[in-house]
Enzyme design. Structure first.
Site, PDB file in Angstrom:
ATOM      1  N   GLU A   1      -1.567  79.723 152.823  1.00 14.01           N
ATOM      2  CA  GLU A   1      -2.073  80.006 154.491  1.00 14.01           C
ATOM      3  C   GLU A   1      -2.626  81.117 154.318  1.00 14.01           C
ATOM      4  OE1 GLU A   1      -0.071  77.508 157.208  1.00 14.01           O
ATOM      5  OE2 GLU A   1      -2.227  76.026 156.276  1.00 14.01           O
TER       6      GLU A   1
ATOM      7  N   GLU B   1       4.512  70.648 152.948  1.00  9.27           N
ATOM      8  CA  GLU B   1       4.750  70.059 153.973  1.00  9.27           C
ATOM      9  C   GLU B   1       4.941  68.324 153.734  1.00  9.27           C
ATOM     10  OE1 GLU B   1       2.801  71.815 153.203  1.00  9.27           O
ATOM     11  OE2 GLU B   1       2.456  73.545 154.410  1.00  9.27           O
TER      12      GLU B   1
HETATM   13  C1  1HE Z   1      13.948  79.946 154.586  1.00  3.40           C
HETATM   14  C2  1HE Z   1      12.357  79.697 154.155  1.00  3.40           C
HETATM   15  C3  1HE Z   1      11.488  78.852 154.791  1.00  3.40           C
HETATM   16  C4  1HE Z   1      13.583  80.042 152.213  1.00  3.40           C
HETATM   17  N1  1HE Z   1      12.287  79.216 156.227  1.00  3.40           N
HETATM   18  N2  1HE Z   1      14.320  80.244 155.585  1.00  3.40           N
HETATM   19  N3  1HE Z   1       7.958  76.798 153.106  1.00  3.40           N
HETATM   20  C5  1HE Z   1       8.797  75.988 151.857  1.00  3.40           C
HETATM   21  O1  1HE Z   1       9.145  74.861 152.570  1.00  3.40           O
HETATM   22  C6  1HE Z   1       9.240  76.792 150.863  1.00  3.40           C
HETATM   23  C7  1HE Z   1      11.195  77.071 151.676  1.00  3.40           C
HETATM   24  N4  1HE Z   1      11.721  78.076 150.522  1.00  3.40           N
HETATM   25  C8  1HE Z   1      12.028  77.470 149.551  1.00  3.40           C
HETATM   26  O2  1HE Z   1      11.222  76.435 148.860  1.00  3.40           O
HETATM   27  C9  1HE Z   1      13.431  78.499 148.050  1.00  3.40           C
HETATM   28  O3  1HE Z   1      13.080  79.253 149.684  1.00  3.40           O
HETATM   29  C10 1HE Z   1      12.229  79.564 147.826  1.00  3.40           C
HETATM   30  C11 1HE Z   1      10.942  78.661 146.747  1.00  3.40           C
HETATM   31  C12 1HE Z   1      10.839  80.121 148.646  1.00  3.40           C
HETATM   32  C13 1HE Z   1      12.888  80.370 147.265  1.00  3.40           C
HETATM   33  O4  1HE Z   1      14.236  80.279 146.167  1.00  3.40           O
HETATM   34  P1  1HE Z   1      16.104  80.289 146.719  1.00  3.40           P
HETATM   35  O5  1HE Z   1      16.701  80.115 145.088  1.00  3.40           O
HETATM   36  O6  1HE Z   1      14.892  82.158 145.936  1.00  3.40           O
HETATM   37  O7  1HE Z   1      15.603  80.880 147.377  1.00  3.40           O
HETATM   38  P2  1HE Z   1      16.763  80.308 148.850  1.00  3.40           P
HETATM   39  O8  1HE Z   1      18.224  80.096 148.780  1.00  3.40           O
HETATM   40  O9  1HE Z   1      16.601  78.334 148.826  1.00  3.40           O
HETATM   41  O10 1HE Z   1      16.456  81.339 150.235  1.00  3.40           O
HETATM   42  C14 1HE Z   1      16.951  82.350 151.283  1.00  3.40           C
HETATM   43  C15 1HE Z   1      17.417  82.214 152.072  1.00  3.40           C
HETATM   44  O11 1HE Z   1      15.632  82.447 152.765  1.00  3.40           O
HETATM   45  C16 1HE Z   1      17.670  80.358 152.662  1.00  3.40           C
HETATM   46  O12 1HE Z   1      18.559  82.246 153.707  1.00  3.40           O
HETATM   47  P3  1HE Z   1      19.874  82.118 153.527  1.00  3.40           P
HETATM   48  O13 1HE Z   1      20.426  82.321 155.541  1.00  3.40           O
HETATM   49  O14 1HE Z   1      20.534  80.349 153.634  1.00  3.40           O
HETATM   50  O15 1HE Z   1      20.171  83.031 152.567  1.00  3.40           O
HETATM   51  C17 1HE Z   1      16.967  79.733 152.935  1.00  3.40           C
HETATM   52  O16 1HE Z   1      17.235  79.027 154.065  1.00  3.40           O
HETATM   53  C18 1HE Z   1      15.853  80.882 153.351  1.00  3.40           C
HETATM   54  N5  1HE Z   1      14.207  80.319 153.271  1.00  3.40           N
HETATM   55  N6  1HE Z   1      12.610  79.878 152.724  1.00  3.40           N
HETATM   56  C19 1HE Z   1      12.754  79.374 156.910  1.00  3.40           C
HETATM   57  N7  1HE Z   1      10.457  79.045 154.500  1.00  3.40           N
HETATM   58  C20 1HE Z   1       1.586  76.746 160.407  1.00  3.40           C
HETATM   59  S1  1HE Z   1       2.643  75.274 159.354  1.00  3.40           S
HETATM   60  C21 1HE Z   1       3.058  75.435 157.362  1.00  3.40           C
HETATM   61  C22 1HE Z   1       3.932  74.984 157.089  1.00  3.40           C
HETATM   62  C23 1HE Z   1       4.414  75.789 155.981  1.00  3.40           C
HETATM   63  O17 1HE Z   1       4.793  76.317 155.564  1.00  3.40           O
HETATM   64  S2  1HE Z   1       5.937  74.281 154.945  1.00  3.40           S
HETATM   65  C24 1HE Z   1       6.020  75.205 154.112  1.00  3.40           C
HETATM   66  C25 1HE Z   1       7.345  75.650 154.162  1.00  3.40           C
END
Ligand code: 1HE
Length: 260
Positions: free
Chosen positions: A116, A136
């Protein structure tokens, strides 16, 4: 600031001449967009550094932005959620229509809210690691940062619906073919191209840039008749400006124009 306290910023700004490089800087969280980060984008685009004529947006740590910070989002009630979404709309409108050309370097996650934000920028460069996704449905939520309008207009509602229903990823080449990106480059080459394009765009006549940024997508919202009329007004304003005088004179004198 209290002794020992650090002012953790979620963005980093570097200025190179008249070009600002705005980096999202939460690599530990894959640059997920929390409230602090959206507030910093708000502050930057509300009052861009003086003398800046183009902005490059990128992410630190191999990802552009993993979307909405889901940890922060877990605790929102319905009404707060409406205001949160409306605030994203306000900030992304400022990115798109604030008047400064914005070029984004897209790698790694360009997911959900990351897409976005990316589609609020005017020139989008994809590196091979890029992953465009709207997951989402898998999170039990819906887009709320402007994707129905911005991504919907790029892809069309039909393809966006399929993208959301299946949660599929699009890579750089597919993104390029679909219009999610305008350029596809090699690994680590995005910033160099962004700087080159920022230079070219910043050297255009400022009022021509302003019209390109503001008039085109507004005309897309209008009827044909209103669009043609608005085009005539835009043409008259630009073609009688100082920019036009310099641009036309430079062409006739076989030299590069100097607008600023
Ligand atoms: C996060 C987020 C997040 C990572 N919010 N903390 N977005 C998503 O659904 C995408 C979610 N993220 C992922 O799918 C993956 O993290 C990635 C593919 C981007 C990267 O994977 P990877 O293996 O390199 O990293 P990871 O181990 O999944 O994440 C590393 C850290 O980042 C981990 O935190 P930690 O404290 O356990 O180390 C994750 O929790 C954190 N992290 N992405 C919070 N999105 C205005 S409305 C919009 C609606 C949306 O955007 S929905 C889509 C949301």
């Amino acid at each position: 600031m209290v002794d020992g306290q650090t002012s953790e910023k979620a963005t980093k700004v570097e200025i190179e001449g008249d070009i600002a490089i705005l980096s999202i800087d939460r690599p530990d969280k894959r640059n997920a967009m929390n409230d602090a980060l959206i507030d910093e984008l708000d502050a930057f685009f509300s009052a861009p550094p003086e003398g800046v004529n183009a902005v490059i947006m990128r992410g630190e740590g191999g990802h552009f932005c993993a979307g909405l910070d889901l940890a922060e989002h877990e605790h929102r009630d319905p009404i707060t959620n409406v205001f949160h979404s409306r605030n994203w709309h306000r900030v992304s409108e400022m990115i798109e229509f604030g008047g400064l050309p914005v070029i984004s370097v897209l790698n790694g996650a360009v997911i959900g809210g990351g897409l976005e934000i990316a589609t609020s920028t005017h020139v989008r460069i994809a590196e091979p690691t890029v992953r465009f996704q709207l997951p989402e449905g898998r999170r039990g939520i819906f887009v709320g940062g402007g994707a129905t309008v911005r991504v919907g207009r790029i892809l069309g509602a039909d393809r966006m619906r399929e993208m959301m229903l299946t949660g599929r990823n699009y890579g750089a080449e597919e993104g390029l073919a679909l219009g999610l990106a305008h350029y596809s480059v090699g690994d680590g080459e995005g910033l160099d191209l962004a700087k080159k394009l920022a230079r070219q765009i910043a050297d255009n006549a400022p009022f021509s840039n302003y019209l390109m940024i503001n008039a085109l997508s507004r005309i897309e919202d209008m009827s044909r008749a209103d669009g043609f009329f608005t085009e005539s007004l835009s043409a008259a304003m630009s073609q009688t400006s100082d920019g036009a005088k310099e641009g036309l004179r430079a062409f006739l004198e076989k030299r590069e124009p100097k607008f600023r």
